[in-house]
Enzyme design. Structure first.
Site, mmCIF file in Angstrom:
data_model
loop_
_atom_site.group_PDB
_atom_site.id
_atom_site.type_symbol
_atom_site.label_atom_id
_atom_site.label_comp_id
_atom_site.label_asym_id
_atom_site.label_seq_id
_atom_site.Cartn_x
_atom_site.Cartn_y
_atom_site.Cartn_z
ATOM 1 N N GLY A 54 45.994 19.490 -23.166
ATOM 2 C CA GLY A 54 47.385 19.098 -23.070
ATOM 3 C C GLY A 54 48.030 18.996 -24.433
ATOM 4 O O GLY A 54 47.377 18.736 -25.437
ATOM 5 N N HIS A 57 48.989 16.100 -28.789
ATOM 6 C CA HIS A 57 47.912 15.650 -29.670
ATOM 7 C C HIS A 57 47.981 16.326 -31.035
ATOM 8 O O HIS A 57 47.011 16.301 -31.792
ATOM 9 C CB HIS A 57 46.552 15.959 -29.039
ATOM 10 N N LYS A 105 37.475 19.303 -25.078
ATOM 11 C CA LYS A 105 37.357 17.854 -24.968
ATOM 12 C C LYS A 105 36.916 17.470 -23.559
ATOM 13 O O LYS A 105 37.311 18.095 -22.579
ATOM 14 C CB LYS A 105 38.696 17.165 -25.281
ATOM 15 N N HIS A 223 45.760 9.630 -24.083
ATOM 16 C CA HIS A 223 46.701 9.990 -23.026
ATOM 17 C C HIS A 223 47.394 8.752 -22.467
ATOM 18 O O HIS A 223 47.751 8.697 -21.301
ATOM 19 C CB HIS A 223 45.988 10.733 -21.901
ATOM 20 N N GLY A 423 65.365 -3.959 -46.177
ATOM 21 C CA GLY A 423 64.417 -4.721 -45.386
ATOM 22 C C GLY A 423 63.287 -5.398 -46.125
ATOM 23 O O GLY A 423 62.432 -6.023 -45.500
ATOM 24 N N ASP A 424 63.262 -5.306 -47.462
ATOM 25 C CA ASP A 424 62.114 -5.838 -48.202
ATOM 26 C C ASP A 424 62.386 -7.153 -48.920
ATOM 27 O O ASP A 424 61.478 -7.763 -49.484
ATOM 28 C CB ASP A 424 61.616 -4.803 -49.221
ATOM 29 N N CYS A 425 63.632 -7.629 -48.906
ATOM 30 C CA CYS A 425 63.997 -8.786 -49.719
ATOM 31 C C CYS A 425 63.222 -10.039 -49.313
ATOM 32 O O CYS A 425 62.718 -10.773 -50.170
ATOM 33 C CB CYS A 425 65.495 -9.046 -49.617
ATOM 34 N N SER A 469 64.985 -7.305 -57.154
ATOM 35 C CA SER A 469 64.918 -8.777 -57.151
ATOM 36 C C SER A 469 63.894 -9.272 -58.155
ATOM 37 O O SER A 469 64.148 -10.222 -58.910
ATOM 38 C CB SER A 469 64.561 -9.286 -55.751
ATOM 39 N N LEU A 525 72.766 -11.524 -55.453
ATOM 40 C CA LEU A 525 72.226 -12.845 -55.773
ATOM 41 C C LEU A 525 72.963 -13.491 -56.938
ATOM 42 O O LEU A 525 72.861 -14.707 -57.162
ATOM 43 C CB LEU A 525 70.730 -12.758 -56.061
#
Length: 600
Positions: A54, A57, A105, A223, A423-425, A469, A525
């Site tokens: 299938g 994969h 497989k 699967h 998104g890291d602050c 920062s 800041l």
């Protein structure tokens, strides 16, 4: 679970993917009707290898069509076996004088349909020999449970056909190639884990497939089938040790599929496979933990392969495969297996693989266990006369309270930064706060000189906080240390009094201004830091509460500001205005100041 997909339509996805693959690899031809990817030029004096199953994969199996691996791959619909007609077409496209080996497989549909195609071929074209190897390397399903259906075929299948293909490249006949494939298939074991299930394009979203935020599922197939257990998500190192035990524990009679001896002479090939949705950053760390865990078991890793070999669409998970190498006196030599694995291959799916044992990275000279907490040691000193604390215990209590408040605010700050930045602050500030807390908790801070103490805190910030920062805080804190010495000299004091601190804060802000264009109002800041400093300095250190209030108001005002600098300057203005969130860096300053205030 990610349920969005970049597709034109679920029905056409497999064919369009194959077409794109042929653009990537000009040596390929695509039979669109049969969904077969095959080498345009088939060597008539070399055994051909085919595989399939299938789709979903990838790169297995079409991505492994290329010199040194597969001659052809046949693709069914997503997670569905190809039909017998498709498989016969794949066999036809690689027809050659020496014969063909199909590596399949262990799944009921794949085995039945490839088996049927094999039987039909052997009747209609006996002059072109065809052999088949079935790979079942999954160790999650216990022997008793899988006694009839057998073990599932997973990423170990790729190792089987890579090594068998290398045998074919030596000019070996089909029986020699088949014998090697059969042997390798008995020496591979794989265990997978998922942080969630995957989503099949074109299907409805099922809530039943979701795991909790703190759960992992061990033993997941490729699967979307469930694993053998749901467990709490622990550290990578702990999880990997638990996973490897399924492969290496010879006392587990239900899963001791590989003949490890645990006498210090076991040698393996380790394949760390991305199941579709794990970041590259995590994959390398996972590989590191896996090598360390095997080393702790006195198992030697002769080769390390890390990458995306056999996926389950976008499943956020990975699998670990071990190929246990033979010992002296067995059918094959370990050195031969390694040489075959190292053989060159040009298939797009076969990426970088070092032809040597895993590297042995040297320990960093700044290891915190060598040079103190977070790299801080006795070499950081004030070069002038010491400036005494007026009350060191109060200073320590205040700094620890500030750090704790920042740590608690991480989720809130991260949410703001996810909307208004990258998104890291939150995590960056948390890392710095934790580092500073450790500095005090391990009694590494100078209690007799405020300048040295601030320099030590600055060193921790420099080491633990990355990005903009981290740079701003580091500059500000080093300038604050210099400002304390300046302030003490200016008013002829030997202590870090509030007035001295006020002068130091003004000096630190002025220094920071030489490195950033940010000024109130800037949505950074700097807004609360400048507001706090101006009020505190104007009162000569007497109005701490008023300064904190000014900083909080300045941070609140950033909700309605248009960003001029920083990551927020790249975010859509209308969306940012609708979100009504403060600048995450500004909010971090407020949480720090409020933490200081709470200790008073």
């Amino acid at each position: 679970m990610t349920t969005k997909h970049v597709i034109n339509g679920a029905r056409d996805l497999v064919n369009e993917s194959l077409t794109g693959l042929s653009r990537l690899n000009p040596a390929l031809s695509i039979d669109q009707d049969a969904r077969v990817a095959y080498l345009t030029t088939i060597n008539q004096d070399r055994v051909a290898l085919i595989s399939g199953g299938g789709s979903g994969h990838e790169p297995a199996h079409a991505g492994f069509v290329g010199d040194g691996v597969l001659s052809a791959a046949v693709c069914g619909n997503v997670f569905a076996s190809p039909n017998v007609g498709q498989i016969r077409k794949a066999i036809h496209h690689v027809k050659n004088k020496k014969g063909t080996l199909a590596v399949v497989k262990q799944y009921t549909g794949d085995v039945l349909l490839f088996g049927l195609a094999k039987e039909q071929h052997n009747v209609t074209s006996p002059e072109y020999p065809l052999r088949m190897t079935i790979v079942g390397d999954d160790v999650a399903v216990p022997r008793t449970q899988g006694s009839l259906v057998g073990r599932r075929g997973l990423a170990g299948t790729v190792l089987v056909y890579k090594i068998a293909s290398a045998v074919a490249s030596t000019g070996a006949d089909v029986d020699e190639v088949h014998a090697m494939a059969e042997y390798i298939a008995t020496r591979v074991g794989t265990i997978g884990v998922g942080l969630n299930h995957c989503h099949v394009p074109g299907t409805e979203i099922s809530a039943d497939n979701h795991l909790k935020d703190d759960e992992v599922e061990i033993g997941m197939g490729i699967h979307n089938e469930s694993g053998i257990s749901k467990e709490k998500l622990t550290s990578s190192a702990e999880l990997i040790k638990k996973m490897l035990a399924y492969v290496t524990d010879i006392n587990d009679v239900e899963r001791a599929f590989l003949p490890f001896k645990h006498d210090g002479n076991d040698e393996v090939v380790l394949l760390v496979n991305n199941l579709g949705g794990i970041s590259e950053l995590e994959m390398s760390a996972i590989a590191n933990d896996a090598v360390k865990a095997l080393t702790e078991q006195n198992i030697t890793v002769e080769r390390l392969l890390v990458g995306t070999f056999m996926t389950s669409l976008n499943l956020p998970g990975f699998s670990l495969t071990l190929l246990l190498l033979p010992r002296a006196g067995e059918a094959y030599k370990a050195t031969k297996i390694i040489k075959l694995l190292d053989a060159d291959a040009t298939a797009p799916g076969w990426g970088f693989a070092a032809k040597s044992k895993p590297g042995q990275p040297e320990k960093s000279a700044t290891d915190k266990h060598v040079n103190g907490v977070n790299g801080v040691n006795g070499t950081i000193k004030n070069g002038a006369a010491p400036i005494k604390f007026t009350n060191f215990p109060a200073f320590e209590t205040a700094v620890l309270a500030a750090a704790e408040n920042v740590i608690k605010a991480e989720a809130e700050i991260t949410r703001y930064d996810t909307i208004a930045g990258d998104g890291d602050c939150g995590l960056t500030l948390k890392a710095g706060a934790e580092g500073v807390s450790d500095l005090f908790k391990h009694s590494k801070i100078d209690k007799n000189d405020a300048v040295t103490a601030v320099l030590q805190i600055a060193a921790v910030v420099e080491k633990t906080m990355d990005g903009t920062s981290g740079a701003l805080y580091s500059i500000w804190m080093n300038a604050l240390a210099a400002g304390l010495a300046k302030g003490a000299k200016q008013i002829n004091s030997t202590e870090a009094t509030p007035e001295v601190t006020a002068i130091a804060l003004s000096h630190a802000l002025e220094t920071l201004f030489t490195y950033t264009p940010a000024r109130i109002p800037s949505r950074t800041l700097v807004d609360p830091l400048q507001a706090f400093t101006e009020v505190f300095a104007a009162s000569k250190g007497a109005d701490f509460a008023g300064a904190v209030q000014a900083a909080t108001q300045a941070a609140e005002k950033t909700k309605d500001m248009v960003a001029k600098v920083g990551r927020a300057a790249y975010v859509g203005r209308e969306e940012l205005q609708k979100a009504q969130v403060p600048d995450p860096g500004a909010w971090g300053v407020v949480k720090l100041l409020q933490g200081l205030q709470s200790s008073k």
